[in-house]
Write an enzyme that holds these catalytic residues in place. Structure first.
Site, PDB file in Angstrom:
ATOM      1  N   GLY A 263       0.578  -1.414   0.291  1.00 14.01           N
ATOM      2  CA  GLY A 263      -0.517   0.072   0.154  1.00 14.01           C
ATOM      3  C   GLY A 263       0.998   1.367  -0.210  1.00 14.01           C
ATOM      4  N   GLY A 490       1.300  -6.219   4.169  1.00 16.53           N
ATOM      5  CA  GLY A 490       2.991  -7.071   4.104  1.00 16.53           C
ATOM      6  C   GLY A 490       3.731  -6.804   5.159  1.00 16.53           C
ATOM      7  N   THR A 491       2.801  -6.119   6.539  1.00 16.52           N
ATOM      8  CA  THR A 491       3.357  -5.691   7.621  1.00 16.52           C
ATOM      9  C   THR A 491       3.909  -6.750   8.845  1.00 16.52           C
ATOM     10  OG1 THR A 491       1.341  -4.980   7.974  1.00 16.52           O
ATOM     11  CG2 THR A 491       2.786  -3.367   7.266  1.00 16.52           C
ATOM     12  N   GLY A 532      -0.729   0.215  12.811  1.00 18.31           N
ATOM     13  CA  GLY A 532      -1.392  -0.468  13.079  1.00 18.31           C
ATOM     14  C   GLY A 532      -0.690  -2.002  13.605  1.00 18.31           C
ATOM     15  N   ILE A 636       9.750  -4.757  19.938  1.00 19.63           N
ATOM     16  CA  ILE A 636       9.868  -5.737  18.782  1.00 19.63           C
ATOM     17  C   ILE A 636       8.679  -6.596  18.960  1.00 19.63           C
ATOM     18  CG2 ILE A 636      10.966  -6.635  17.119  1.00 19.63           C
ATOM     19  CD1 ILE A 636      11.205  -3.742  17.376  1.00 19.63           C
ATOM     20  N   LYS A 640      11.539 -10.976  13.535  1.00 15.62           N
ATOM     21  CA  LYS A 640      11.728 -10.898  11.992  1.00 15.62           C
ATOM     22  C   LYS A 640      11.036 -10.030  11.474  1.00 15.62           C
ATOM     23  CE  LYS A 640      12.836 -15.557  10.323  1.00 15.62           C
ATOM     24  NZ  LYS A 640      12.157 -16.485   9.936  1.00 15.62           N
ATOM     25  N   GLU A 712       7.989   2.903   9.113  1.00 15.91           N
ATOM     26  CA  GLU A 712       8.011   4.199   8.325  1.00 15.91           C
ATOM     27  C   GLU A 712       9.482   4.857   8.735  1.00 15.91           C
ATOM     28  OE1 GLU A 712       4.751   5.730   9.280  1.00 15.91           O
ATOM     29  OE2 GLU A 712       3.667   6.115   7.140  1.00 15.91           O
TER      30      GLU A 712
END
Lengths: 751, 176
Positions: A263, A490-491, A532, A636, A640, A712
């Site tokens: 996107g 894809g996140t 997200g 995190i 990966k 980002e």
């Protein structure tokens, strides 16, 4: 900004508004030990086997094919469509247009109203004015191409050149940041500063160029309910945009977007093919599939605005900044409120009592500008982080040392604490890992035909929490099912939501199923603005927290005393299979909302970029040789997928620094390089092996999972580190992006 | 016309304008091959035709009478992955997944080309061009990944090619 006026409420809803810090997290006390682990994506096998279904890949009965027809003038009006020319093509069913309803331009992210409608008057080249529908794709395309050449347009004079109309620039309405900010007296402080820099940078329009083309399959059921299988980042607000555009209540629109082929901002709002397909499907009484051609994606979806940025810095003799001015110019279609928030990170990254950050917009008759990956920071930090390098040069100071001396103790404007901030630790760690101490002087590292240089930049990207809801069910077999209309573009959303669920409910990840991208499920935050994981992840956290309480009640113990692991519940000297406690199953909904914490702290992810480039001594060709990003973005969730997100952002940085540029035809605003052969996104050979290093962090002010955005952060500052490395390599400072070799040739050291 | 896809014989009537890609996606239900540009610029549509990788959007279906075609669906299934498919999963050689089938088909074809000794643009010696990271990156540059999983794609392919760390990063002039 999200406008979810009513989330799925109810007795089983565990809602949390982030008014207070949330120091405790079930992710720290979970026993399953899957959170943070570098697990493979749970949707991976489907993707690599070609079995994941993207928008255009649903097999509906009796589907007709639609192909959009775009205008061939930059500004004007449709006089005669000559539909008969397309209808004469064998296999063409109809030419459909609805001048009032069709979308002039796409929607912006999070908007709940329709984007601007109306296509009889043409406001930019390629504006879709009609859709040709055929029994086959080939027939529809053939008809559309013939029709496009035949339409009579009345041509009006348009405005296509930013430079020509700069004096008419307007102050836009407030967006994610206010258009203007002033503090102290910048002019006076600059006049009194020991060292000053005054430099103007420019960046061109860019395109997100997600690999999946914008596509919609529209179908109506007997009750007048529209289903769109589409490519969307934010289904819950996109559904409202669609409903508003078509004059429907939102319950009459369903969006399905289970897999989205990238996107990067371009699918935040609805695009023109959606409404055209819906109108055509209604007219024909059968489903219509409309896929935009790549050229149409360039013509008529969304671009990142071109910018011009004047940066002025004033510092004392020790390099301490006393004044910052970042005055920016962008462009957009007339009447559109969006402006590129170019100064977004300038508000908080560096101190300086005297500050001026402004945004002006020139109205041009070119396609819509809107959000592309890291709106604001991606282009703004090209300028500000280049300027920091230039200031360091002027003072004769190492650029890392300059940044160290300008580390603010708190937000320099709001005077509130940073929730977390690890700029200096990231710079230090990066310097150590990258071998910064081996950096040579300007143009001093020549190896054969190549000059090598090292560059550094700070990374910063604001953190945002959006309202988000999710339902989690434990079924009678003790398996968990997560449902939300959140997307995975894809996140890694599928995988991290499964990890959060598995950690809190003590389940092997294999028994967690995640259903995304269907507006029949509770409304999620959508994918955008790096919110997200934090937002959607928190909603799943809250649902699981509620389920833990329900399980504890069944067990007859307090939830805090209970351990859940490997599908068993352990408390009170008992270990019981979860399946035995849940009966036919139980479910709960979690709902997160932003609160006072976003005002009481300044929240962002931070890091540092390190780049080595080689610049050809003869041709000026630039190769990125090494790249390292050191990042801190809270917890995190999956090492990966987090690493992949950062790499992806850094490579966008390569594109922004070296290759990506939309060229607008000055005669009509048309995107002259409207395909992937002419608009240069980085290819495999442009990208070295990239290193990513995460600094441990938890942000208790952000949300209950203590994670912040990463998608980002990787782009924010990356391109400037490349520009700075080029300067170190050959001594040429290019302030006009992208840095193509023609801009270097004249300044290269003598051969 | 007739041809074989993924070992299965097909007899179809195809519009002469239909690309091999559209035939697979719109007529045979094989949507694994993707359309990203329809102009041979992105590689998302890569298939193997008689063992060679091609952009299936740039070739008409009617040109493939009697050909042996393999798409991503023919390489492996979710529960029985081809070694390259498995390596893409374990190395996270994708994000959104849209270019992935093309990347994997392309990698299968590329490894075969390398095995046959075909040189590339970055080969120092046209008669002896062993695979390394540079060679893999160069030879895979017909497949765009906007998510930019490139480093992970190279890792995945290098693993399947059985390259050691030394083989992957031999001494080279740095900016080759």
């Amino acid at each position: 900004m999200l406008g979810l006026e009513k989330l799925f409420g109810g007795d089983d809803t565990n809602a949390l508004k982030m008014d207070e810090p949330h120091p405790e997290s079930l992710l720290d006390t979970g026993a399953q030990d899957v959170i943070g682990k570098p697990l493979d994506r749970i949707d991976g096998p489907l993707k690599v086997a070609g079995r994941a279904t993207y928008a255009a890949e649903y097999d509906l009965d009796n589907v007709a094919y639609g192909f959009l027809v775009g205008s061939t003038v930059g500004k004007g009006k449709v006089v005669d469509l000559h539909a008969e020319i397309a209808k004469a093509v064998p296999g063409v069913i109809d030419v459909i247009t609805d001048y009032k309803t069709f979308l002039r331009n796409p929607g912006q992210g999070g908007e709940t109203k329709s984007p601007t409608q109306g296509v009889e008057s043409v406001d930019y080249w390629g504006e879709p004015v009609a859709i040709v529908v055929g029994e086959s794709y080939e027939a529809a395309r053939d008809g559309a191409y013939r029709l496009q050449q035949a339409i009579d347009f009345e041509t009006k004079e348009g405005r296509y050149n930013l430079d020509a109309y700069r004096d008419e620039a307007k102050t836009p309405p407030p967006g994610v940041i206010p258009p203007d900010y002033k503090q102290g007296d910048v002019e006076k402080a600059l006049a009194e500063a020991a060292v000053t820099l005054d430099a103007t940078y420019d960046t061109p329009s860019q395109n997100s160029a997600a690999m999946e083309l914008h596509a919609s399959i529209a179908s109506w059921d007997e009750d007048g309910r529209l289903t769109i299988h589409g490519a969307y980042q934010m289904p819950s607000s996109d559904r409202q945009q669609l409903a508003d555009a078509l004059g429907l209540s939102k319950d009459k629109v369903r969006i399905i977007a289970r897999y989205v082929g990238g996107g990067f901002g371009s699918k935040l709002g609805i695009a023109p093919e959606s409404v055209a397909a819906a109108v055509a499907a209604k007219t024909l009484g059968r489903p219509v599939k409309a896929v935009m051609a790549r050229q149409q994606v360039f013509d008529a979806t969304v671009r990142r605005s071109d910018t011009e940025q004047r940066v002025r810095l004033g510092a004392d003799a020790d390099g301490r900044i006393t004044a910052i001015a970042h005055e920016t110019l962008g462009s957009n279609l007339p009447g559109e409120g969006f402006f590129e928030p170019t100064g977004a990170s300038t508000h908080f990254v560096y101190p300086g009592e005297n500050r001026l950050i402004t945004h002006r917009v020139v109205e041009l008759d070119r396609l819509l500008s809107g959000s592309m990956r890291a709106p604001g920071e991606a282009v703004g930090m090209l300028a500000t982080e280049s300027a920091m390098d230039e200031l360091a040069d002027k003072i004769g100071m190492d650029p890392i040392e300059l940044r160290r001396r300008n580390e603010p103790e708190q937000d320099p404007q709001k005077q509130v604490p940073f929730s977390t901030r690890q700029v200096v630790p990231a710079l230090d760690k990066g310097a150590e890992l990258f071998g910064w101490d081996k950096r040579k002087g300007v143009a001093e590292d020549r190896r054969g035909e190549w000059f090598h240089g090292l560059g550094v930049a700070t990374a910063a990207r604001s953190n945002v929490l959006q309202p988000s809801a999710a339902k989690v069910t434990i079924d009678g077999q003790g398996r968990a099912i997560v449902e939300t209309d959140m997307t995975d573009i894809g996140t890694g959303t599928y995988t991290i939501l499964a990890q959060i669920t598995a950690e809190i409910l003590g389940l092997p990840i294999e028994v967690v199923t995640v259903h995304l991208g269907d507006t029949d499920a509770p409304p999620g935050a959508g994918s955008g603005g790096s919110w997200g994981a934090g937002s959607s992840g928190s909603s799943v956290y809250l649902a699981c927290e509620a389920l833990r309480k329900q399980v504890a009640d069944k067990m007859g113990v307090a939830a805090e005393t209970m351990t859940m692991k490997d599908g068993r519940v352990i408390a009170d000297n008992r270990s019981v299979p979860l399946a035995e406690l849940v009966g036919d199953g139980m479910s709960a909904t979690g709902e997160i909302k932003p609160g006072k914490q976003e005002k009481e702290t300044t929240q962002a992810s931070y890091g540092a970029h390190f780049v080595e480039v080689a610049v050809n001594a003869v041709t000026g060709e630039v190769r990125v040789v090494r790249m390292l990003g050191v990042f801190a973005g809270g917890r995190i969730l999956n090492e990966k997928t987090a690493r992949s997100q950062c790499i992806g952002g850094m490579v966008f940085g390569i594109g922004g620094a070296l290759t990506e540029e939309i060229v607008h035809d000055p005669r009509n605003g048309r995107v002259a390089n409207r395909d992937l052969a002419e608009y240069h996104v980085p290819a495999n050979a442009d990208v070295p092996q990239i290193e990513v290093h995460f600094l441990p962090e938890r942000d208790v002010h952000a949300n209950p999972i203590h994670a912040k955005g990463l998608g980002e952060l990787g782009i924010s500052g990356a391109g400037a580190a490349i520009a700075n490395a080029i300067h170190n390599a050959v001594g040429v400072r290019v302030r006009s992006f992208p840095i193509t070799l023609d801009k270097l040739l004249d300044g290269l050291p003598p051969v | 016309m007739h041809f074989t896809i993924n070992g299965q014989h097909h007899e179809v009537e195809a519009d002469i304008r239909t690309s091999l890609l559209d035939l697979a996606r719109e007529h045979l239900g094989l949507t694994g091959s993707k359309k990203g540009c329809d102009h041979g610029q992105c590689g998302a549509c890569t298939m193997l035709v008689n063992g060679r990788r091609i952009n299936s959007c740039l070739t008409l279906a009617v040109m493939h009478q009697d050909d042996e075609i393999v798409t991503i669906e023919g390489l492996g299934q979710p529960d029985k992955l081809h070694p390259l498919q498995a390596a893409f999963v374990s190395h996270d050689g994708y994000q959104c997944g849209y270019c992935t089938p093309g990347q994997i088909c392309s990698a299968v074809g590329m490894l075969d080309e390398a095995k046959k000794g075909w040189p590339s643009h970055v080969s120092a010696d046209l008669t002896d061009a062993p695979l390394d990271d540079h060679e893999i990156s160069e030879r895979m540059s017909g497949n765009i990944c906007r998510c930019a999983a490139y480093p992970n794609i190279v890792d995945a392919i290098a693993e399947v090619a059985g390259l050691s760390d030394e083989q992957r990063q031999p001494e080279r002039e740095v900016a080759a």
